[in-house]
Design an enzyme around this catalytic site. Structure first.
Site, PDB file in Angstrom:
ATOM      1  N   GLY A  82       0.847  -1.202   0.000  1.00  0.00           N
ATOM      2  CA  GLY A  82       0.000   0.000   0.000  1.00  0.00           C
ATOM      3  C   GLY A  82       0.876   1.243   0.000  1.00  0.00           C
ATOM      4  N   GLY A  95       6.275  -3.058   3.004  1.00  0.00           N
ATOM      5  CA  GLY A  95       5.982  -3.581   4.335  1.00  0.00           C
ATOM      6  C   GLY A  95       6.370  -5.043   4.504  1.00  0.00           C
ATOM      7  N   THR A 140       5.440   1.337   5.773  1.00  0.00           N
ATOM      8  CA  THR A 140       4.028   0.998   5.961  1.00  0.00           C
ATOM      9  C   THR A 140       3.415   1.960   6.957  1.00  0.00           C
ATOM     10  OG1 THR A 140       2.381  -0.570   6.810  1.00  0.00           O
ATOM     11  CG2 THR A 140       4.614  -0.872   7.625  1.00  0.00           C
ATOM     12  N   ASP A 175       1.067   1.277   8.694  1.00  0.00           N
ATOM     13  CA  ASP A 175       0.612   0.499   9.858  1.00  0.00           C
ATOM     14  C   ASP A 175       1.649   0.469  10.979  1.00  0.00           C
ATOM     15  OD1 ASP A 175      -1.634   0.002   8.412  1.00  0.00           O
ATOM     16  OD2 ASP A 175      -1.330  -2.159   8.196  1.00  0.00           O
ATOM     17  N   ALA A 204      -8.886  12.196  21.062  1.00  0.00           N
ATOM     18  CA  ALA A 204     -10.082  11.341  21.047  1.00  0.00           C
ATOM     19  C   ALA A 204     -10.380  10.901  22.479  1.00  0.00           C
ATOM     20  CB  ALA A 204      -9.817  10.129  20.161  1.00  0.00           C
TER      21      ALA A 204
HETATM   22  O1  F6P Z   1      -0.650  -0.830   3.549  1.00  0.00           O
HETATM   23  C1  F6P Z   1      -1.352  -1.057   4.721  1.00  0.00           C
HETATM   24  C2  F6P Z   1      -2.809  -0.673   4.564  1.00  0.00           C
HETATM   25  O2  F6P Z   1      -2.940   0.731   4.453  1.00  0.00           O
HETATM   26  C3  F6P Z   1      -3.651  -1.252   5.689  1.00  0.00           C
HETATM   27  O3  F6P Z   1      -3.690  -0.427   6.809  1.00  0.00           O
HETATM   28  C4  F6P Z   1      -4.988  -1.456   5.021  1.00  0.00           C
HETATM   29  O4  F6P Z   1      -5.683  -2.524   5.610  1.00  0.00           O
HETATM   30  C5  F6P Z   1      -4.617  -1.813   3.627  1.00  0.00           C
HETATM   31  O5  F6P Z   1      -3.355  -1.237   3.379  1.00  0.00           O
HETATM   32  C6  F6P Z   1      -5.588  -1.356   2.572  1.00  0.00           C
HETATM   33  O6  F6P Z   1      -5.130  -1.832   1.357  1.00  0.00           O
HETATM   34  P1  F6P Z   1      -5.630  -1.446  -0.090  1.00  0.00           P
HETATM   35  O7  F6P Z   1      -5.127  -0.078  -0.413  1.00  0.00           O
HETATM   36  O8  F6P Z   1      -5.020  -2.476  -0.968  1.00  0.00           O
HETATM   37  O9  F6P Z   1      -7.120  -1.473  -0.023  1.00  0.00           O
END
Ligand code: F6P
Length: 402
Positions: free
Chosen positions: A13, A111, A134, A136, A193
């Site tokens: 991603g 990642g 990443t 995440d 939050a």
């Molecule tokens: O790359 C990590 C991430 O952003 C995650 O947090 C998320 O679940 C996923 O990618 C979403 O992926 P995509 O862009 O392929 O829908």
């Protein structure tokens, strides 16, 4: 190692800081008399390199057209695991593609899944170095993209409060974070939050409800204009009290084979609404605060908001631009030094730290010991607050750079 030309790949991603990685690679390579080229669209491009007519050379003019402060990647992305490609000749095909364009080694930013391919390619004799990426933040070292995502979540959370306050709504912001809650946690704190729900903590919704009721009801009752909101940041990989992740079965799987997550925000809303409807105190609260309208407003409204890909789009934080530049540049030095199959973990002063990619991609979760510190500050994590037990340690090391 004789490296005259490097291929740059970004994979998995996209997120913030990647363009800085690309520029860091290209400029350091140039500085060392090495050429760098873009292999487009992640591992899909690597597999199909052999069929390409040309590759883009990252010369001074082309690099200057890349904006390091923009998120996303000039090199493009895909989610492809080379080992899963249904072609027995795939590694040979990749090697021929690299040979066609005289590419001696690869710098690959991605990642955990991307990193597992770095290990795979390296064992196939293709020199490659990994730059952690990443949003995440679930790798062992810091990964470019995390800080940008955290800042965006913090801004979304803060901005949503204006509409939340105007409508006296409970707002649930569902953010990316499949297996770990680093960005939900840090972004949620940044947004101030009230409640943060992460995969590392199975949620007890009775506790969330009680916290919401105490905080939100008091907020509105205290307000001279009877205004208040309650903000929950929830990671998409939320688990219920039985430790089950909440999948939307209809969403299917991505190309790495992961189930697509959806619905954590909706699930949280439904859990709160169920309790609001059956709580005898709610009608009296609505009447006391002038919010009750027969047949229209019997309970406070709760809404889920899903920023989705917006948390990894737009602009990169300055921190990610810094980390991206130095990690990209360091990767060139490591590749030249023959450190294939390794990940840049940090650059401190003149020290380039690295670790085996197989180690770097092991999942790192939120250290939940820290949650109790924030619980003492009034934030709910969907569990009974635990007492923060500090250990006080004097550090002896000299000041470190970021
Ligand atoms: O790359 C990590 C991430 O952003 C995650 O947090 C998320 O679940 C996923 O990618 C979403 O992926 P995509 O862009 O392929 O829908």
């Amino acid at each position: 190692m004789s490296i005259k030309r490097i291929g740059v790949i970004t994979s998995g991603g996209d997120c913030g800081g990647l363009n800085a990685v690309i520029k860091g690679v290209a400029r350091k390579a140039y500085d060392m008399g090495i050429e760098s080229v873009v292999i487009p669209n992640g591992y899909a491009g690597l597999y199909n390199l052999i069929d390409m007519e040309n590759v883009v050379l990252l010369n001074a003019e082309r690099v200057s057209r890349i904006e390091a402060s923009l998120a996303g990647s000039e090199a493009g992305h895909s989610r492809v695991k080379i080992s899963k490609i249904d072609d027995p000749q795939k590694y040979e095909r990749i090697k021929q593609g690299l040979k066609k364009f005289n590419i001696d080694g690869l710098i690959i930013s991605g990642g955990d899944d991307t990193g597992s391919v770095v290990v795979d390619l390296s064992s196939q004799g293709i020199p490659c170095v990994h730059v952690p990426k990443t949003m995440d933040l679930d790798l062992q070292p810091y990964s470019v993209g995390g800080d940008s995502a955290i800042n965006r979540i913090a801004v979304f959370g803060r901005d949503l409060k204006t509409t939340g306050m105007s409508h006296n709504r409970i707002l649930i912001i569902e953010v990316f974070g499949r297996y770990v809650g680093h960005t939900a946690f840090r972004g949620g704190i940044g947004a101030e939050a009230d409640c943060i729900l992460i995969p590392e903590v199975p949620v007890d919704f009775d506790i969330v409800y009680e916290h919401m009721k105490t905080t939100y009801f008091a907020r509105i009752e205290r307000s001279d204009v009877r205004a208040g909101t309650y903000v929950i940041v929830v990671a998409e990989g939320l688990q219920n009290s039985s430790g089950e992740m909440l999948y939307d079965e209809s969403a299917g799987v991505d190309a790495f084979g992961h189930k697509k997550l959806a619905g954590a925000g909706k699930y949280v809303r439904q859990q709160l609404e169920k309790r609001l409807k059956s709580d005898p105190d709610v009608e009296a609260f609505m009447k006391r605060t002038g919010m009750f309208v027969p047949g229209i407003y019997a309970i406070p409204e709760a809404r889920e908001v899903t920023p989705g890909h917006l948390v990894r789009s737009g602009h990169s934080s300055a921190f990610d631009v810094n980390f991206g530049y130095k990690a990209g540049a360091a990767a060139v030095i490591l590749l030249k030094d023959g450190k294939t199959g390794n990940t840049v973990s940090n650059v401190e002063g003149n020290k380039i730290m690295y670790m085996k990619t197989a180690e770097a991609i092991k999942r790192r979760e939120v250290n939940i010991e820290e949650l109790s510190l924030f619980e003492a500050l009034g934030i709910c994590f969907g569990r009974k607050p635990l007492q923060f037990k500090p250990e006080i340690i004097e550090e002896n090391r000299s000041a470190r750079s970021m």
